[in-house]
Design a protein around this motif. Structure first.
Motif, PDB file in Angstrom:
ATOM      1  N   SER A   1       1.225   7.041 -14.367  1.00  0.00           N
ATOM      2  CA  SER A   1       0.661   7.042 -13.167  1.00  0.00           C
ATOM      3  C   SER A   1       1.029   5.899 -12.448  1.00  0.00           C
ATOM      4  N   ARG A   2       1.646   5.967 -11.022  1.00  0.00           N
ATOM      5  CA  ARG A   2       1.834   4.809 -10.220  1.00  0.00           C
ATOM      6  C   ARG A   2       1.510   5.019  -8.842  1.00  0.00           C
ATOM      7  N   GLU A   3       0.863   4.207  -8.331  1.00  0.00           N
ATOM      8  CA  GLU A   3       0.262   4.288  -6.986  1.00  0.00           C
ATOM      9  C   GLU A   3       1.297   3.349  -6.170  1.00  0.00           C
ATOM     10  N   VAL A   4       1.262   3.865  -4.857  1.00  0.00           N
ATOM     11  CA  VAL A   4       2.262   3.205  -4.037  1.00  0.00           C
ATOM     12  C   VAL A   4       1.482   3.097  -2.586  1.00  0.00           C
ATOM     13  N   ASP A   5       1.926   2.067  -1.912  1.00  0.00           N
ATOM     14  CA  ASP A   5       1.471   2.121  -0.356  1.00  0.00           C
ATOM     15  C   ASP A   5       2.574   3.095   0.580  1.00  0.00           C
ATOM     16  N   ALA A   6       2.118   3.786   1.145  1.00  0.00           N
ATOM     17  CA  ALA A   6       2.950   4.533   2.045  1.00  0.00           C
ATOM     18  C   ALA A   6       2.726   4.459   3.624  1.00  0.00           C
ATOM     19  N   ALA A   7       3.727   3.986   4.388  1.00  0.00           N
ATOM     20  CA  ALA A   7       3.672   4.000   5.771  1.00  0.00           C
ATOM     21  C   ALA A   7       3.325   5.310   6.405  1.00  0.00           C
ATOM     22  N   ALA A   8       2.428   5.346   7.167  1.00  0.00           N
ATOM     23  CA  ALA A   8       2.138   6.748   7.875  1.00  0.00           C
ATOM     24  C   ALA A   8       3.427   7.160   8.848  1.00  0.00           C
ATOM     25  N   GLY A   9       3.674   8.528   8.634  1.00  0.00           N
ATOM     26  CA  GLY A   9       5.035   8.870   9.182  1.00  0.00           C
ATOM     27  C   GLY A   9       6.282   9.181   8.392  1.00  0.00           C
ATOM     28  N   SER A  10       6.072   8.441   7.230  1.00  0.00           N
ATOM     29  CA  SER A  10       7.053   8.583   6.219  1.00  0.00           C
ATOM     30  C   SER A  10       6.812   9.774   5.441  1.00  0.00           C
ATOM     31  N   THR A  11       7.732  10.265   4.300  1.00  0.00           N
ATOM     32  CA  THR A  11       7.641  11.243   3.615  1.00  0.00           C
ATOM     33  C   THR A  11       7.352  11.103   2.358  1.00  0.00           C
ATOM     34  N   VAL A  12       6.503  11.726   1.501  1.00  0.00           N
ATOM     35  CA  VAL A  12       6.168  11.326   0.331  1.00  0.00           C
ATOM     36  C   VAL A  12       7.314  11.070  -0.397  1.00  0.00           C
ATOM     37  N   MET A  13       8.576  11.932  -0.303  1.00  0.00           N
ATOM     38  CA  MET A  13       9.712  11.715  -0.935  1.00  0.00           C
ATOM     39  C   MET A  13      10.244  10.270  -0.521  1.00  0.00           C
ATOM     40  N   GLU A  14      10.233   9.897   0.653  1.00  0.00           N
ATOM     41  CA  GLU A  14      10.765   8.599   0.903  1.00  0.00           C
ATOM     42  C   GLU A  14      10.201   7.476   0.176  1.00  0.00           C
TER      43      GLU A  14
ATOM     44  N   ARG B   1       4.589  15.127   5.390  1.00  0.00           N
ATOM     45  CA  ARG B   1       4.803  13.820   5.969  1.00  0.00           C
ATOM     46  C   ARG B   1       3.412  13.130   5.870  1.00  0.00           C
ATOM     47  N   VAL B   2       3.357  11.822   5.290  1.00  0.00           N
ATOM     48  CA  VAL B   2       2.341  11.114   5.209  1.00  0.00           C
ATOM     49  C   VAL B   2       1.395  10.658   6.539  1.00  0.00           C
ATOM     50  N   THR B   3       0.210  10.965   6.349  1.00  0.00           N
ATOM     51  CA  THR B   3      -0.794  10.468   7.540  1.00  0.00           C
ATOM     52  C   THR B   3      -1.943   9.685   6.951  1.00  0.00           C
ATOM     53  N   ASP B   4      -2.677   9.270   7.778  1.00  0.00           N
ATOM     54  CA  ASP B   4      -3.799   8.593   7.175  1.00  0.00           C
ATOM     55  C   ASP B   4      -4.659   9.374   6.437  1.00  0.00           C
ATOM     56  N   GLU B   5      -4.751  10.515   6.849  1.00  0.00           N
ATOM     57  CA  GLU B   5      -5.829  11.472   5.989  1.00  0.00           C
ATOM     58  C   GLU B   5      -5.212  11.801   4.649  1.00  0.00           C
ATOM     59  N   LEU B   6      -3.916  11.528   4.249  1.00  0.00           N
ATOM     60  CA  LEU B   6      -3.770  11.734   2.993  1.00  0.00           C
ATOM     61  C   LEU B   6      -3.404  10.323   2.098  1.00  0.00           C
ATOM     62  N   ASP B   7      -4.267   9.603   2.640  1.00  0.00           N
ATOM     63  CA  ASP B   7      -4.805   8.299   1.893  1.00  0.00           C
ATOM     64  C   ASP B   7      -5.426   8.695   0.559  1.00  0.00           C
ATOM     65  N   GLY B   8      -4.811   8.569  -0.760  1.00  0.00           N
ATOM     66  CA  GLY B   8      -5.472   8.830  -1.829  1.00  0.00           C
ATOM     67  C   GLY B   8      -4.563  10.064  -2.592  1.00  0.00           C
ATOM     68  N   LEU B   9      -3.755  10.736  -1.934  1.00  0.00           N
ATOM     69  CA  LEU B   9      -3.147  11.986  -2.189  1.00  0.00           C
ATOM     70  C   LEU B   9      -2.354  11.577  -3.692  1.00  0.00           C
ATOM     71  N   VAL B  10      -2.548  12.735  -4.409  1.00  0.00           N
ATOM     72  CA  VAL B  10      -1.971  12.665  -5.924  1.00  0.00           C
ATOM     73  C   VAL B  10      -1.162  13.853  -5.910  1.00  0.00           C
TER      74      VAL B  10
END
Length: 106
Positions: A13-26, A89-98
């Motif tokens: 398991s790896r947790e990463v910070d993701a900028a809103a507006g980017s994609t999960v793949m990016e 697409r990453v949004t603030d609502e996806l904080d914690g996405l697995v």
């Protein structure tokens, strides 16, 4: 900043910070997550960024668009929760996405 947890096929398991507006793949590529190849660079033209969205997040990530569904036909071991990470697409609502990474990419 939203956080995404990537779980490899071996259970790492790896947790990463993701900028809103980017994609999960990016974010997977930026953080060198093993198992996400993204050969087309996010153009929805391959299936090498295939992931399984954790069922708890299915509603928040939405349904695949028709073009994504067509590309998922090329992925291995497609499941009800399969998505191409370039299309989430990453949004603030996806904080914690697995998301879980399949053992093999197409």
């Amino acid at each position: 900043m939203p956080k995404i947890t990537f779980i490899t096929s071996s259970g790492e398991s790896r947790e990463v910070d993701a900028a809103a507006g980017s994609t999960v793949m990016e974010n997977a590529i930026k953080n060198m997550i093993p198992g996400i190849e993204a050969e087309c660079g996010g153009a929805c033209a391959c299936a090498t960024c295939h992931v399984y969205v954790d069922p708890a997040w299915n509603d928040k990530t939405g349904e695949p668009e028709p073009m994504e569904e067509d590309m998922l036909d090329f992925a291995q071991d497609v499941r009800d929760t399969s998505r191409l990470s370039c299309q989430i697409r990453v949004t603030d609502e996806l904080d914690g996405l697995v998301v879980h990474i399949p053992e093999n990419q197409s």
